[in-house]
Every structure is written in C-alpha cells, then in structure tokens.
Design a protein around this motif. Structure first.
Motif, mmCIF file in Angstrom:
data_model
loop_
_atom_site.group_PDB
_atom_site.id
_atom_site.type_symbol
_atom_site.label_atom_id
_atom_site.label_comp_id
_atom_site.label_asym_id
_atom_site.label_seq_id
_atom_site.Cartn_x
_atom_site.Cartn_y
_atom_site.Cartn_z
ATOM 1 N N LEU A 1 0.816 -1.223 0.000
ATOM 2 C CA LEU A 1 0.000 0.000 0.000
ATOM 3 C C LEU A 1 0.848 1.270 0.000
ATOM 4 N N GLY A 2 2.170 1.123 0.112
ATOM 5 C CA GLY A 2 3.047 2.303 0.034
ATOM 6 C C GLY A 2 4.076 2.441 1.144
ATOM 7 N N ASP B 1 -2.517 6.088 3.591
ATOM 8 C CA ASP B 1 -2.390 4.917 2.724
ATOM 9 C C ASP B 1 -3.000 3.669 3.359
#
Ligand code: PEP
Ligand code: MN
Length: 344
Positions: free
Chosen positions: A24-25, A47
């Motif tokens: 997701l980052g 995020d």
C-alpha cells in the motif's frame, strides 16, 4: 504507525503483515522486543486508512507514533530494550559498568587496568585507539595497534571492549576488534558515520553531543536504527553551558527524560561531565538514582602520567571505592551490581 503483533506471532505472519503494508506504500521495520515484535510503518497514514489491520493474522493492535524518532520512541517498543555486550546485558536489572582509560597507551597499562576493573565489578573495558582531540597537535591514539592491545586484554580478562570510531573509513577496522563501537560527542551528528555503523551487527554507544538537545540525541539514534541496527545505548556525558566549574554540565534530568522517551538503555559518563575525578562518585551515584542503566568511567593506573584526560581519571583505589559507594544506590534503585564472580 506501529502494529503490535500477538505473542508467538510466526515469521510467516510477520512477512505477510509487512507485504500487505508495503503493497500500500509505507515502508516497514521490524522491532523484535524480548516479549513482543512490532512492525513500524513509515509513510503516509492515509495509505493504510482503508485497511482493517486487525483482521490480518498475527496483528493485535495498531497505534500512531507521534514522535519524530519512530524506532527509538518508547511508543514503538512498549518495553525497555536490553542490549547484549559480551556475556552481560545493558538495560537489564544489573547495572553495567564500563571502565578503563581514556586512551590505550600501551599493553601494560591496559592489562593492569583491565585486571583491576574486572576485579572491581566492571562488565566491559573502555579505551580509545582513535582519539578525537580538540588540538590537532595532541596525542590522537595508537590506531590499529591500540585495537590489538584491546583485543589482547579482552582475551586475558574476558571483558568485552568498547572503543571509539571517528570516521566512516575506520568502521570496518574498528568493528573487527570492538565488541561495542562508541560514537563520540563530537560525532553525534556525523550522519554518514551513524548510517555506516547502522549497518553493523554490533552494539553502538552513542554519546550526546555537547550542544545537542535530547531530541537531537534520539534522532541520531534513529539514524543508526533506521539501517537495521537496533542495539543502541545512549550516553549522557554533559553539555556545554556557561558554567566553568566543571568541564561540562552534567544534565542529570536527561536521564529520566530519556527513560520516558525511549526504550533504549541509557548510561552516564560522569568523567567527561565533571572533568575532575573528585566529582565522579557524586555524579555516578546521582545518575544511578536517576535511573541510568550503567556508567562509563575513566580509570588509569597513574592519572598524573595519562596522555589524555588524566584530571578526570580515577586511580585503581578510587575505582574500588566508587564501586563500594555505588552499592547502596544500586539497591535503592532496584538494581544489582555485578561483581568479579558474576553475581549481583
Ligand atoms: C571519550 O570517551 O574519551 C571521549 C572523547 O568522550 P566524548 O566523546 O564524550 O567527549
Ligand atoms: Mn576521555
């Protein structure tokens, strides 16, 4: 944000948690505490906003870390860390006493100091082979010959050795010999050096810079930890103020402040704080009463002849009486002092 995992979480579950977050980052760091492992997530909180973290196997709870020093923060780990050094531990119930000369001068003086401090209850031997000196004309250490002498005395006494590394170019060499690498006050914000020692699997003694705030010290520790080396011990060694009666001003309050802010062990250096041997016992007792996990003290067979920091170095007899005087303070603080036969 930190993810606190369940007791007994498996490696597969940890891998899955990290993969999920990283997909997701945010980046992740694993912190393995004695009882609990936590996953630190660095990146945008948003995020992760739409993911139900609690439904991921192995996750117990999730909380935000507001402090800028994410890995060093007490929030991140929730329990005090212990750092292994030789056969002892810094940060446990037993106080750690690191003692020895400012500089390694020759084999004989280090041997006699090593034997004496070991008999007196020290858990590690200090001694500088690379010395940061205010004057470029002052003795700056024996270099690798000094490291070899340290290793020889370790072999004889069994004491782990703590010695300073001043430069990124020396890190591999010093790490070949040292059990713990010291980053000195003058290098506390040498960010390339912090990054370099962060790659080692060796404990680091990080001394507070003489003009550094407590937050700066914690952020310096963060540089090391961010590279994966979580074995950092912080050292209060006095700061520069307008006061001239002592070499530096011992910031006693830094000890309880650090204990509230971080899970990392904290030791005190009364020698560099005072700059005078007569004040070393009082500062040592105060540090232990304030919650320090140990001390690093300078001891020399003949301080008058010392090539560096003679004024603040204890004689052997003074070291013995320091240890005797420390016992009631250790007990009052709920700590034990190791003796030469290893019992508290
Ligand atoms: C030392 O430990 O001898 C030393 C130089 O310490 P500091 O970096 O705290 O001045
Ligand atoms: Mn010194």
């Amino acid at each position: 944000m930190i993810i606190i995992t369940r007791r007994g979480v498996t490696d597969e579950e940890l891998d899955h948690i990290r993969e999920r977050v990283e997909s997701l980052g945010p980046r992740t760091h694993l912190i393995r505490g004695t009882h609990r492992t936590v996953v630190l997530c660095i990146g945008e909180q948003e995020d992760l906003a739409n993911v139900s973290m609690l439904s991921i196997p192995g996750v117990e709870s999730v909380r935000a870390v507001m402090k800028p020093y994410k890995l060093a923060s007490l929030e991140a780990d929730m329990e005090p860390s212990e750092v292994a050094l030789g056969s002892s531990t810094i940060g446990g119930k037993a106080l750690s006493i690191i003692a020895g000369p400012c500089s390694v001068e020759d084999l004989e003086m280090l041997q006699s100091t090593g034997r004496h401090v070991k008999a007196g209850g020290a858990s590690a031997l200090r001694g500088g082979a690379f010395k940061p000196r205010s004057s470029p004309y002052a003795f700056d250490g024996l270099g690798e010959d000094g490291l070899k002498i340290l290793a020889e005395v370790r072999a004889e006494t069994g004491l782990p050795i703590v010695t300073e590394v001043m430069d990124t170019r020396q890190v591999d060499l010093v790490a070949e010999y040292a059990d713990m690498l010291q980053i000195g006050a003058r290098n506390m914000q040498n960010f390339s050096l912090l990054t370099e020692v962060g790659r080692l699997h060796r404990p680091i003694l990080l001394k507070r810079g003489m003009s550094a705030k407590i937050e700066d010290l914690l952020l310096a520790a963060e540089y090391i930890m961010k590279q994966g080396n979580m074995d950092v011990v912080l050292c209060e060694r006095g700061i520069r103020t307008f006061e001239t009666a002592t070499r530096n001003t011992f910031d006693l309050a830094a000890i309880p402040v650090l204990k509230k802010e971080t899970h990392l062990p904290v030791v005190a250096d009364p020698s560099h704080a005072a700059g005078r041997r007569d004040l070393v016992p009082a500062l040592s007792y105060a540090a232990i009463a304030a919650g320090a996990d140990g001390l690093i003290v300078e001891v020399h067979p003949d301080p008058e002849m010392a090539v560096s920091d003679g004024d603040q170095s204890l004689t052997f007899d003074e070291f013995t009486s320091l240890m005797d005087g420390l016992a009631p303070f250790a007990e009052a603080a709920g700590r034990t002092l190791e003796t030469s036969n290893g019992t508290g």
